[in-house]
Design an enzyme around this catalytic site. Structure first.
Site, PDB file in Angstrom:
ATOM      1  CG  ASP A   1      47.406  46.913  37.339  1.00  0.00           C
ATOM      2  OD1 ASP A   1      46.929  45.930  36.753  1.00  0.00           O
ATOM      3  OD2 ASP A   1      46.923  47.354  38.400  1.00  0.00           O
TER       4      ASP A   1
HETATM    5  C1  BGC Z   1      44.442  45.151  38.877  1.00  0.00           C
HETATM    6  C2  BGC Z   1      45.561  44.275  39.359  1.00  0.00           C
HETATM    7  C3  BGC Z   1      45.430  42.892  38.796  1.00  0.00           C
HETATM    8  C4  BGC Z   1      45.366  42.985  37.301  1.00  0.00           C
HETATM    9  C5  BGC Z   1      45.298  41.645  36.614  1.00  0.00           C
HETATM   10  C6  BGC Z   1      44.227  45.058  37.379  1.00  0.00           C
HETATM   11  O1  BGC Z   1      43.058  45.697  36.990  1.00  0.00           O
HETATM   12  O2  BGC Z   1      44.703  46.485  39.225  1.00  0.00           O
HETATM   13  O3  BGC Z   1      45.581  44.248  40.770  1.00  0.00           O
HETATM   14  O4  BGC Z   1      46.480  42.086  39.231  1.00  0.00           O
HETATM   15  O5  BGC Z   1      44.214  43.731  36.942  1.00  0.00           O
HETATM   16  O6  BGC Z   1      44.072  41.062  36.749  1.00  0.00           O
END
Ligand code: BGC
Length: 743
Positions: A305
């Protein structure tokens, strides 16, 4: 930026012209099989190019003003692709036509100017429709959608989303969320498909199966399950704080949705950003290597992530520095780092390989997976946005479907004969914080991460006030601007307007939030809103309370004040009309709670609790009323004594609409294992189906099961335990007992 970068870029551009023969080789994929193509390409790559493929950069790193707007800074883009060899980008927001230009430009640099011409893999969070496209259709968030218990609606959601996304060159969608929604304080509760593992798994599967490139689209589409694993149940309820989940609970509840999705073809997986049982997940070999790759046999791309390798150091203190964190993440099994705004990951990986701490073979394993994914998506042949299906983006047809999704998902939790309130029944006083808001209906992850104000919402969208005025006529609706119950002027206005009305419709809930921005200390609905419900009740008029919220805020003090309660969650662009049609009776509500609505802030227990635990929610899992009534009869099971756990058995039951209006009944089938060495939940969902029934109509439903599957449960290392004994199959009012005796 390095002062010499423009010079370096010029040199690189010239060199890249010289190396166009290599590019042609790389792109000439039809002559070989995919494996051979990937191996040949891999064989031509430098270490830096390989590491570049393992790096995902936020578009905000290469846009003109560092925002998510679709205006490229071409120097920065060239630096990212030609200097850092970046193979993947994510996240921006804007008009559909601008997306096409923006991605065309990015891909052009990658395929025409880079040495090997490898196309980019571009990711986006289109988690409730094409929510980062200005014209996109905003669908209900998952929690709301899961209350439909209708996988066909989830399939439609996926088809609409992919059709509004793919033509723009956005091939990789970071959806669906497969986390279990069982900690209602967690600010991402609304992104889940509720608390039940089967519901989360089946809804995720419906999404994945339908998120496919429609016919005629040159390149493919791929989903990404997230966030493996244990993200959704942090002890404090706050985002990205430690979760302590016993292995037994992981195996029984948290893993099944991911397993269903992987068996259904899920090809990419994003890791949990937090800590699980004392380890940052991104560096946990137990999670990535043992559970995901080993137990679940996942062979796709594992993505971190956002900025998670840095978070190992900065947030979790799980490694002394980022070099060590990178090493641990690679050892654990990470294929791609969502590095976002920095290229340090690349330096660290290079250092680790050069120092001999990580073998290049290990790097090759990840790069192979990434290249193969790009290959299978058709990107080597079709790197540019197709620009197809643009007419469908935000089409009337998609908006209609969005409204149907909301209509099928809204849950009638309480009704003391107040609803429906058909047109011509009298005057309605409409108030509360969300009565005239689009922002609250659409929630966060709508055009921007935190959602946008009403001024930036679609002009054509109706608030609840708009929809009620349209349906009942302006003269039938009195609007009460939200105010402070402590203000005597507001109280007087409320009392006076209430006197002239026959029904009060009050909206309550939460403003939009994303991730940690939604962390709270108290699950209770705020006092002001609770007091407003009290004021409404004091008027003596019937009160309908509409809950627009991302998680079940505790409303226990307000519950007795309302004669009817509707849970709408975050219903999307059709929410205003869907609610109006349900209130009026034009639509018969058919949603059921996919989670437990707690009565108090400290008693948070899912419906699959243990026998020794109390379950006293305000509304239980599966709660949901209708304007008609249903009966269950003639239950039948093929075997009441089972000795062959692999021989399929069948449960039949007749469901009848015994009322006077058409409706859709959610049929939930539970299993109760009367005892187990590892104590069993009091019941667990093993099947669900939604069935349409005209007044007086009966339908015979059949469910097939493999006894070995439903009667067994995993132990803490995931090995199925099948014990002899008694099991009850429960559906509606019917209970059937089955005994299993091993042969
Ligand atoms: C979130 C994810 C997301 C990623 C990309 C993160 O902060 O936890 O769910 O896919 O950002 O935007």
């Amino acid at each position: 930026m390095n002062k010499n970068i423009p010079l370096i870029l010029t040199v690189l551009t010239v060199l890249s012209g010289i190396s166009c023969r290599n590019r042609r080789d790389a792109g000439d994929r039809k002559q070989t099989d995919p494996g051979a193509f990937v191996e040949r390409l891999l064989g031509q790559m430098t270490l830096e190019e390989k590491i570049g493929q393992m790096t995902q950069i936020c578009f905000s790193t290469v846009t003109a003003d560092g925002s998510k707007k679709l205006v490229m800074d071409e120097d920065k883009l060239r630096e990212a692709i030609l200097v850092h060899h970046t193979g993947s980008f994510l996240s921006a927001s804007g008009r559909a036509a601008d997306w096409v230009d923006f991605i065309t430009l990015a891909q052009r640099v990658a395929v025409e100017e880079s040495r090997l011409g490898i196309p980019l893999l571009i990711g986006i969070d289109h988690v409730h429709g094409a929510n980062y496209v200005d014209e996109g259709t905003i669908l209900p968030h998952n929690l709301t959608l899961s209350c439909s218990f209708d996988t066909a609606l989830v399939g439609t959601a996926a088809r609409i989303t992919v059709s509004e996304t793919l033509g723009l060159g956005l091939v990789w969608n970071f959806a669906p969320v497969l986390d279990l929604g069982r900690n209602p304080a967690w600010p991402r509760f609304y992104e889940t498909f509720g608390e039940d593992p089967l519901c989360c798994g089946e809804m995720g599967l419906a999404y994945i199966r339908n998120y496919r490139a429609p016919g005629g689209t040159p390149y493919g589409a791929v989903t990404c399950g997230k966030h493996f694993i244990g993200y959704s149940d942090p002890k404090t309820g706050r985002d990205r704080t430690p979760a302590w989940i016993p292995e037994q609970a992981l195996q029984e509840y948290f893993i099944p949705p991911f397993r269903i999705a992987i068996e259904g073809g899920m090809r990419t997986m994003m890791l949990n950003s937090g800590e699980l049982n004392g380890e940052p997940v991104v560096t946990s070999g137990y999670v990535s290597d043992h559970l995901l790759r080993g137990q679940l046999d996942f062979d796709g791309v594992v993505l971190t992530d956002i900025k998670d390798i840095s978070k190992v150091v900065e947030m979790h203190a799980g490694a002394p520095d980022e070099l060590e964190a990178t090493k641990l993440a690679l050892e654990a099994g990470v294929d791609m780092s969502m590095a976002c705004n920095a290229y340090d990951f690349q330096d660290y990986v290079k250092t680790l390989v050069e120092n001999g701490e990580v073998r290049e073979k290990r790097i090759d394993r990840s790069v192979r997976r990434i290249l193969r994914l790009k290959y299978d998506l058709g990107l080597f042949d079709h790197p540019f946005p197709s620009g197809l299906m643009m007419d469908g983006i935000g089409s009337a047809e998609h908006w209609q479907s969005a409204e149907e999704m909301a209509s099928g998902s809204i849950v009638l939790l309480k009704n003391e004969g107040i609803l429906p309130f058909p047109k011509g029944s009298g005057k309605i006083l409409l108030g509360g914080f969300a009565a005239d808001s689009k922002t609250i209906l659409n929630g966060a992850w709508t055009y921007q991460w935190m959602g946008v104000p009403d001024s930036l919402q679609p002009a054509a969208m109706m608030t609840l006030l708009d929809a009620m005025e349209e349906y009942y006529g302006k003269e039938a609706i009195t609007f009460l601007t939200d105010g402070d119950p402590a203000d005597p002027v507001f109280r007087e206005e409320f009392a006076q307007k209430a006197r002239d009305c026959d029904l009060i419709v009050l909206t309550a809930g939460e403003m939009p939030y994303s991730e940690f921005k939604g962390d709270i200390d108290d699950l209770s609905l705020d006092d002001r809103q609770l007091e407003l419900a009290g004021m409404a009740a004091e008027s003596g008029k019937p009160v309908v309370l509409i809950l627009l919220e991302g998680r079940p805020r505790v409303i226990t003090p307000a519950e007795p004040m309302a004669g009817a309660i509707l849970f709408a969650g975050i219903p999307g662009c059709g929410g205003g009309r869907a609610l109006t049609r349900i209130i009026s009776g034009e639509v018969n509500p058919s949603g059921r709670l996919s989670f437990t609505y707690p009565a108090s802030t400290n008693h948070l227990v899912p419906y699959y609790h243990k026998a020794s635990e109390q379950y006293n929610p305000l509304f239980p899992f599966g709660a949901g009323l209708s304007y008609t009534t249903y009966s269950y009869s003639d239950p039948e099971i093929t075997d009441t004594l089972v000795s062959d756990p692999s021989a399929s058995m069948k449960l039949g039951v007749t469901v009848t609409n015994t009322g006077t209006v058409a409706g859709k009944e959610v049929v939930l089938v539970y299993l109760r294992d009367r005892s187990g060495k590892i104590t069993r939940p009091v019941k667990k969902l093993i099947a669900f189906r939604k069935v349409d029934l005209a007044p007086g109509e009966s339908k015979r439903l059949e469910f097939r099961f493999i006894p070995g599957d439903i009667f067994s449960y995993p132990d803490r290392i995931g090995v199925p335990v099948l014990e002899e004994g008694w099991f009850d199959l429960i559906t509606g009012t019917e209970i059937l007992a089955v005994r299993y005796v091993a042969r």
